[in-house]
Motif scaffolding. Sequence first.
Motif, PDB file in Angstrom:
ATOM      1  N   UNK A 197       0.849  -1.191   0.000  1.00  0.00           N
ATOM      2  CA  UNK A 197       0.000   0.000   0.000  1.00  0.00           C
ATOM      3  C   UNK A 197       0.881   1.236   0.000  1.00  0.00           C
ATOM      4  N   UNK A 198       0.731   2.074  -1.041  1.00  0.00           N
ATOM      5  CA  UNK A 198       1.553   3.276  -1.180  1.00  0.00           C
ATOM      6  C   UNK A 198       0.961   4.417  -0.355  1.00  0.00           C
ATOM      7  N   UNK A 199       1.811   5.054   0.456  1.00  0.00           N
ATOM      8  CA  UNK A 199       1.385   6.181   1.293  1.00  0.00           C
ATOM      9  C   UNK A 199       2.087   7.450   0.822  1.00  0.00           C
ATOM     10  N   UNK A 200       1.291   8.427   0.380  1.00  0.00           N
ATOM     11  CA  UNK A 200       1.875   9.718   0.009  1.00  0.00           C
ATOM     12  C   UNK A 200       1.590  10.741   1.104  1.00  0.00           C
ATOM     13  N   UNK A 201       2.289  11.866   1.024  1.00  0.00           N
ATOM     14  CA  UNK A 201       2.302  12.818   2.129  1.00  0.00           C
ATOM     15  C   UNK A 201       0.910  13.330   2.517  1.00  0.00           C
ATOM     16  N   UNK A 230      -5.553  11.340  13.973  1.00  0.00           N
ATOM     17  CA  UNK A 230      -5.279  10.428  15.085  1.00  0.00           C
ATOM     18  C   UNK A 230      -4.418  11.070  16.169  1.00  0.00           C
ATOM     19  N   UNK A 231      -3.454  11.901  15.749  1.00  0.00           N
ATOM     20  CA  UNK A 231      -2.465  12.409  16.703  1.00  0.00           C
ATOM     21  C   UNK A 231      -2.378  13.932  16.739  1.00  0.00           C
ATOM     22  N   UNK A 232      -3.239  14.616  15.964  1.00  0.00           N
ATOM     23  CA  UNK A 232      -3.266  16.076  15.920  1.00  0.00           C
ATOM     24  C   UNK A 232      -1.898  16.672  15.565  1.00  0.00           C
ATOM     25  N   UNK A 233      -1.188  16.049  14.643  1.00  0.00           N
ATOM     26  CA  UNK A 233       0.082  16.585  14.183  1.00  0.00           C
ATOM     27  C   UNK A 233       0.342  16.154  12.749  1.00  0.00           C
ATOM     28  N   UNK A 234       1.250  16.872  12.088  1.00  0.00           N
ATOM     29  CA  UNK A 234       1.595  16.566  10.705  1.00  0.00           C
ATOM     30  C   UNK A 234       3.111  16.571  10.561  1.00  0.00           C
ATOM     31  N   UNK A 235       3.582  16.071   9.432  1.00  0.00           N
ATOM     32  CA  UNK A 235       5.018  16.074   9.141  1.00  0.00           C
ATOM     33  C   UNK A 235       5.252  16.782   7.816  1.00  0.00           C
ATOM     34  N   UNK A 236       6.475  17.223   7.599  1.00  0.00           N
ATOM     35  CA  UNK A 236       6.854  17.847   6.327  1.00  0.00           C
ATOM     36  C   UNK A 236       7.768  16.943   5.521  1.00  0.00           C
ATOM     37  N   UNK A 237       8.336  15.941   6.182  1.00  0.00           N
ATOM     38  CA  UNK A 237       9.309  15.060   5.542  1.00  0.00           C
ATOM     39  C   UNK A 237       9.065  13.632   6.027  1.00  0.00           C
ATOM     40  N   UNK A 238       9.103  12.666   5.113  1.00  0.00           N
ATOM     41  CA  UNK A 238       8.870  11.268   5.494  1.00  0.00           C
ATOM     42  C   UNK A 238       9.840  10.804   6.581  1.00  0.00           C
ATOM     43  N   UNK A 239      11.059  11.324   6.533  1.00  0.00           N
ATOM     44  CA  UNK A 239      12.079  10.867   7.478  1.00  0.00           C
ATOM     45  C   UNK A 239      11.889  11.466   8.866  1.00  0.00           C
TER      46      UNK A 239
END
Length: 208
Positions: free
Chosen positions: A83-87, A97-106
């Motif tokens: 399953x491919x996950x994009x940003x 779920x966690x009330x936060x986001x990311x800018x980079x996969x790493x």
Amino acid sequence: MKITRYDEMNGLGLDLIREIGSIGTGNAATALSSMLNKTVRMTLPDVQILGYNEAIKFLGDPEEIVAAILVKMTGEINGLMLFILKMDFINEVLSSVMQQEIEDYYQLNVLETSALEEIGNIIISSYVNAMSTLSEVTINLSVPDIAVNMLGGILSVPMVEFGYQTDKMMMISGQFIIGGKVLHSDLLMMPDIMSLNFLMEKLGIVNG
């Protein structure tokens, strides 16, 4: 007549995968809605048999960084689900779920990775359960594993696993509609050729 490659599947075989995709899509939307506490709908899936380069072109740029959830199928059906996950999808899940986001996969930490593995597992299980129910076969799933890599590297995994059997892959694509946002869903379903023949035999589908 048994098939030796994915692209030898006839119309009835592809209809079978579409049916699995349709049931799996409905199940996935219901499960995601419960987990995210949001209304989730999914469009009817599109099923394609694509070569490695065609799949990359369909999904984006071979050097684009993506995440993917990989699960192995064993039992009466053996193979891989990817399953491919994009940003945009990742951030929709993490913000819900966690009330936060990311800018980079790493940037993904252990808790965020665990949440995404659970989501991926729910989606993959929805399709596998549909396959199992329709065909009355027993399918066991491995613990989900997440990988972050270039798209070309991610898609090379099933090719390395099954390249000796086929240079094609089976892709179920659709769109999640979550809280009004349209997000793409791309799932690679790759039973090995022996398992695919067994599946079609169980459902009375004769190729030829």
